[in-house]
Structure formats: structure tokens, C-alpha cells
Enzyme design. Sequence first.
Site, PDB file in Angstrom:
ATOM      1  N   HIS A 316       0.855  -1.185   0.000  1.00 21.71           N
ATOM      2  CA  HIS A 316       0.000   0.000   0.000  1.00 21.71           C
ATOM      3  C   HIS A 316       0.889   1.232   0.000  1.00 21.71           C
ATOM      4  O   HIS A 316       1.924   1.240   0.662  1.00 21.71           O
ATOM      5  CB  HIS A 316      -0.907   0.006   1.240  1.00 21.71           C
ATOM      6  CG  HIS A 316      -2.067   0.932   1.089  1.00 21.71           C
ATOM      7  ND1 HIS A 316      -1.979   2.280   1.375  1.00 21.71           N
ATOM      8  CD2 HIS A 316      -3.327   0.707   0.664  1.00 21.71           C
ATOM      9  CE1 HIS A 316      -3.143   2.833   1.123  1.00 21.71           C
ATOM     10  NE2 HIS A 316      -3.990   1.916   0.693  1.00 21.71           N
ATOM     11  N   ASP A 373      -7.952  -5.270  -0.021  1.00 20.41           N
ATOM     12  CA  ASP A 373      -8.439  -6.142  -1.093  1.00 20.41           C
ATOM     13  C   ASP A 373      -8.066  -7.607  -0.906  1.00 20.41           C
ATOM     14  O   ASP A 373      -8.566  -8.463  -1.636  1.00 20.41           O
ATOM     15  CB  ASP A 373      -7.885  -5.659  -2.451  1.00 20.41           C
ATOM     16  CG  ASP A 373      -8.518  -4.348  -2.875  1.00 20.41           C
ATOM     17  OD1 ASP A 373      -9.719  -4.168  -2.602  1.00 20.41           O
ATOM     18  OD2 ASP A 373      -7.819  -3.516  -3.473  1.00 20.41           O
TER      19      ASP A 373
HETATM   20  N1  ACO Z   1       4.235  -7.732  -4.743  1.00 22.25           N
HETATM   21  C1  ACO Z   1       5.580  -7.700  -4.891  1.00 22.25           C
HETATM   22  N2  ACO Z   1       6.340  -6.589  -4.757  1.00 22.25           N
HETATM   23  C2  ACO Z   1       5.705  -5.451  -4.462  1.00 22.25           C
HETATM   24  C3  ACO Z   1       4.304  -5.392  -4.284  1.00 22.25           C
HETATM   25  C4  ACO Z   1       3.567  -6.587  -4.427  1.00 22.25           C
HETATM   26  N3  ACO Z   1       2.241  -6.582  -4.283  1.00 22.25           N
HETATM   27  N4  ACO Z   1       3.947  -4.127  -4.000  1.00 22.25           N
HETATM   28  C5  ACO Z   1       5.068  -3.407  -3.993  1.00 22.25           C
HETATM   29  N5  ACO Z   1       6.138  -4.206  -4.266  1.00 22.25           N
HETATM   30  C6  ACO Z   1       7.565  -3.802  -4.281  1.00 22.25           C
HETATM   31  C7  ACO Z   1       7.896  -3.000  -5.529  1.00 22.25           C
HETATM   32  O1  ACO Z   1       8.335  -3.854  -6.577  1.00 22.25           O
HETATM   33  C8  ACO Z   1       8.982  -2.095  -5.014  1.00 22.25           C
HETATM   34  O2  ACO Z   1      10.163  -2.849  -4.895  1.00 22.25           O
HETATM   35  P1  ACO Z   1      11.611  -2.132  -5.117  1.00 22.25           P
HETATM   36  O3  ACO Z   1      11.735  -1.121  -4.043  1.00 22.25           O
HETATM   37  O4  ACO Z   1      12.594  -3.254  -5.023  1.00 22.25           O
HETATM   38  O5  ACO Z   1      11.562  -1.524  -6.509  1.00 22.25           O
HETATM   39  C9  ACO Z   1       8.530  -1.762  -3.589  1.00 22.25           C
HETATM   40  O6  ACO Z   1       7.750  -2.892  -3.184  1.00 22.25           O
HETATM   41  C10 ACO Z   1       7.691  -0.500  -3.499  1.00 22.25           C
HETATM   42  O7  ACO Z   1       6.594  -0.633  -4.391  1.00 22.25           O
HETATM   43  P2  ACO Z   1       5.947   0.544  -5.211  1.00 22.25           P
HETATM   44  O8  ACO Z   1       5.267  -0.013  -6.409  1.00 22.25           O
HETATM   45  O9  ACO Z   1       6.958   1.621  -5.421  1.00 22.25           O
HETATM   46  O10 ACO Z   1       4.888   1.070  -4.155  1.00 22.25           O
HETATM   47  P3  ACO Z   1       3.690   2.030  -4.462  1.00 22.25           P
HETATM   48  O11 ACO Z   1       3.386   2.726  -3.210  1.00 22.25           O
HETATM   49  O12 ACO Z   1       3.963   2.865  -5.666  1.00 22.25           O
HETATM   50  O13 ACO Z   1       2.490   1.034  -4.868  1.00 22.25           O
HETATM   51  C11 ACO Z   1       0.717  -0.530  -4.677  1.00 22.25           C
HETATM   52  C12 ACO Z   1       1.497   0.595  -3.988  1.00 22.25           C
HETATM   53  C13 ACO Z   1       0.251  -0.052  -6.063  1.00 22.25           C
HETATM   54  C14 ACO Z   1      -0.520  -0.824  -3.837  1.00 22.25           C
HETATM   55  C15 ACO Z   1       1.609  -1.771  -4.813  1.00 22.25           C
HETATM   56  O14 ACO Z   1       1.964  -2.225  -3.517  1.00 22.25           O
HETATM   57  C16 ACO Z   1       0.933  -2.898  -5.590  1.00 22.25           C
HETATM   58  O15 ACO Z   1       1.026  -2.942  -6.807  1.00 22.25           O
HETATM   59  N6  ACO Z   1       0.218  -3.842  -4.891  1.00 22.25           N
HETATM   60  C17 ACO Z   1      -0.503  -4.881  -5.570  1.00 22.25           C
HETATM   61  C18 ACO Z   1      -1.844  -4.356  -6.078  1.00 22.25           C
HETATM   62  C19 ACO Z   1      -2.814  -4.087  -4.960  1.00 22.25           C
HETATM   63  O16 ACO Z   1      -3.034  -4.918  -4.078  1.00 22.25           O
HETATM   64  N7  ACO Z   1      -3.477  -2.919  -5.024  1.00 22.25           N
HETATM   65  C20 ACO Z   1      -4.500  -2.534  -4.046  1.00 22.25           C
HETATM   66  C21 ACO Z   1      -4.013  -1.432  -3.164  1.00 22.25           C
HETATM   67  S1  ACO Z   1      -5.243  -1.006  -1.960  1.00 22.25           S
HETATM   68  C22 ACO Z   1      -6.311  -0.058  -2.810  1.00 22.25           C
HETATM   69  O17 ACO Z   1      -6.013   0.614  -3.735  1.00 22.25           O
HETATM   70  C23 ACO Z   1      -7.699  -0.106  -2.400  1.00 22.25           C
END
Ligand code: ACO
Length: 439
Positions: A316, A373
Site C-alpha cells: 500500500h 483487497d
Molecule cells: N508484490 C511484490 N512486490 C511489491 C508489491 C507486491 N504486491 N507491491 C510493492 N512491491 C515492491 C515494488 O516492486 C517495489 O520494490 P523495489 O523497491 O525493489 O523496486 C517496492 O515494493 C515499493 O513498491 P511501489 O510499487 O513503489 O509502491 P507504491 O506505493 O507505488 O504502490 C501498490 C502501492 C500499487 C498498492 C503496490 O503495492 C501494488 O502494486 N500492490 C498490488 C496491487 C494491490 O493490491 N493494489 C491494491 C491497493 S489497496 C487499494 O487501492 C484499495
Amino acid sequence: MSENAARKLVSNNAVLYLPDGQTIELPVITGSENEKAIDISKLRSQTGHITMDPGYGNTGSCQSKITFLNGEKGILRYRGIPIEQLAGKARFTEVAYLIIYGKLPNQQELDAFRDSLNHHALLHEDMKHFFSSFSGQAHPMAILSAMVASLSGYYGEASEVEGIDDPDMNAARLISKIRTLAAFSYKKSIGQPFIYPKDSLSYCANFLRMMFAVPARDYEPDPVVVEALNLLLILHADHEQNCSTATVRTVASSHASLFASISAGILALWGPLHGGANQKVIEMLERIRADGGDITKYIEMAKDKNSGFRLMGFGHRVYKNFDPRATVIKNACDKVLDKLGIHDPVLDLAKQMEEVAVSDDYFVERKLYPNVDFYSGIIYRAIGIPANMFTVMFALGRLPGWIGQWKELMDDPTHRITRPRQIYQGQTAVDYVPIEKRT
Ligand code: ACO
């Protein structure tokens, strides 16, 4: 700059020293929960610089009185009231009122709000024809967004209906009609006749009846299912400046109508990185189950940046400890499935996956935890909602938040159209080349 001058600048403001020798004093805004923001609104006009913050992780776009969220401590409050209290005690309609109008309604106000919702539950009969124009494969989120936008054709500038400019009436229209629209789109997708709303039922029971009743049989919504839906809608009701809410505010900032702004918000919510994740979580868990249930294989895939695979329902932007909504939903999952006498192997798989992930260095270092979610789809599935309707359910829940935020922006006389800037990195000025001279 002299030492004295520098000291004078510091006071309660922030001082920014730029590489070209300029210094600027910037006001610091402090929120009611002691959050701090540096107000950079004069930065460009005074120094020629802008700030760069892709994804807006450090950017405050507004000051709001609706929702407080502390991602480090896992706190979420609507109008000051902790989500855990609302989730255990309130009705969704009360929470909608709280979010939109800033206070819990007394009995009289709640009755009037419910009457208004009942009054607006029907769709214009002509709108029913729209449903038959969508392809059988159309995702319900595409239908929902289109139908909400088309409400402006009935309650917008060109129409002559009562209260077209009355935001309260339009809010009631939308909260009530979105439920009818969602249920009708489901009925259309399975080829069953539309079931009209019934005033005597609660918001959630009414929706469930429109979804699952058929004319040939009596239908009595199961109180366990009604409670589960009430809980999920409350947990989704607002979440400050997330992607879809920021979209609603952005569209509203151009003075687009409530229907147009929320139609855009629905589309933003649909994305798999946002609300669309609830559908993707169930699809992921089903895929893992069909593949023999090897969780470690998928955890490894999620850690491998080249795999293109992420653990859906994990991570998140704001929560870096735990998502309080996920905690409530996880507890509810066990209770609801138990009461309904359902054993869903996917719930076992989800719990195992959480256990493995939260003790894995990759997820620990990046502070990735289950979000709202991760478990919600398991409850939706248990109460009979098909996977492609999960994000529609999220939209129903989030609607009061979108409306409250839309209203807050519109009521703020200082608001300006949303218009970020950029740093251009493209080709510098070149001459036009006639086609015969191009290589
Ligand atoms: N699985 C694996 N790795 C992940 C995940 C995941 N679900 N989420 C983040 N990471 C990793 C990224 O690859 C990144 O790694 P790095 O630092 O080595 O490059 C690090 O964690 C940070 O991730 P970001 O994408 O920069 O985080 P951001 O805050 O931009 O994204 C998000 C948040 C979109 C929710 C992300 O965690 C994600 O894609 N999760 C999966 C989709 C999801 O469940 N979305 C629902 C969110 S809740 C809502 O909107 C109601």
C-alpha cells in the site's frame, strides 16, 4: 544572507536554499493531527523552480476534514471516529451521512436521509434500455461508469428535473441509484429480469434483493449476508486522497458535474493496482490452487522483478505497518464463512500466503502487508457476489467518500483547477521538414 536574517526566516516557516543562491521562506501548514506540510504554492513564481514528485507520494493536494489516516500506526478515522468502532456498530447509511455531512445523523436526520434514498432508488425507465446495448463481455465497471455518466443526461444541465443544482439531492440520487445500476448490470449479465427496489428494506438488504431475487420465488435476505455487506461497504467508504478520490477531485476541479466526476473515479478505481485488485486477488489465489497450491513458488515470482508478477492484495502506498481494514476483514472472513457454513479452501491458501509473505525479508524490508483487497473477495464470494462484480461493490462502498470529497472541494472558495506542471525532457526547438526532404 546574514546569520540574523537566516534566523529570522526560520521561525515557523521552512527555508529552502536553492543551488543558484536563492533563498525562499515557505509557510508550514500543520494539520489537526500534527501532520506538517510545506506550502510551495509560491515557489515557482518566486524562484522559477517547481517540485518533482511522480506518483505524488509527498504531495498534499488539499486540506480536508473528512478522513484521517496514519499509515505508520495503522490508524483510519472517518470524521474522527475510528474505523474499528464504525465497522462494529454503524449502518452504512449512517456512515455515508457522517462522511458527506460531517456528523453522525440523529434519528430524524437519518430517517429523512433514508426517505430521500428510497425516493431516488428507481432509474428512469428509458435507462433500462442502455443495458441491452453493452456487449455480453462488458466488464461491470465499464457499465457502471458509463451509466453513472449518463445520469447527467437525466439530471444535468439540459434536463428540467427538480433540484438539478442541489448537491444534496444529487448525492442522494447517486447513492441510491448506483445500487440499482449495479444490480441491474448483474441481472443483465446473467439474463434475469430486473428486480425493482423495495422501500421497506435497508440499503444493503435492498441491494441484495435486487441482485438475487427472481420473480418466481420469495426472497428473504440472510441477515448474516446483510451484516457482512454492511461491514464491507463501511470499510470502503473513504480513504482520503487515493487514486480514485484524487481523480474525482481533479475532474471536479474543472467544475464538472457530480455524475461526471464520479464516473471518472469509478474508472480510476477499476485499475488492478487500486480497487480492481480485489478481483485479481481471487483470480491469483484460484490460479495458485489450480497449480497445486505451491505458495512459495508464487512468493518467489513476486520477488523476481522480471516475472511481471506481483502479489495482488499486498502493499500500500500509505500503510507501512498494517491496513486496519484488512485486519477487520480477515476476522470477519472466519465469522461470516462459519455462520454461512462455507469452507473455502482459498481462505486457507490466503492465510498461508500471508504467513509466508510477512516473514519473508523481501516483504518485511519493503513493508508490504495485506491490504483491504486481500480478504474482501473471499467474503464477497461467500455471499454470492461474482468475481467481476467485486470492484463494483468497492465502488458502492467508496461512493460516500467520493461525494464528500467532491462537496468539500466545491464548498471551498479557494479551490483552483488541478493542473500539475512537468519538466520537459524532449527535443529542443527544430525546424519543420517538408515530407519530400525527410529521410
Ligand atoms: N508484490 C511484490 N512486490 C511489491 C508489491 C507486491 N504486491 N507491491 C510493492 N512491491 C515492491 C515494488 O516492486 C517495489 O520494490 P523495489 O523497491 O525493489 O523496486 C517496492 O515494493 C515499493 O513498491 P511501489 O510499487 O513503489 O509502491 P507504491 O506505493 O507505488 O504502490 C501498490 C502501492 C500499487 C498498492 C503496490 O503495492 C501494488 O502494486 N500492490 C498490488 C496491487 C494491490 O493490491 N493494489 C491494491 C491497493 S489497496 C487499494 O487501492 C484499495
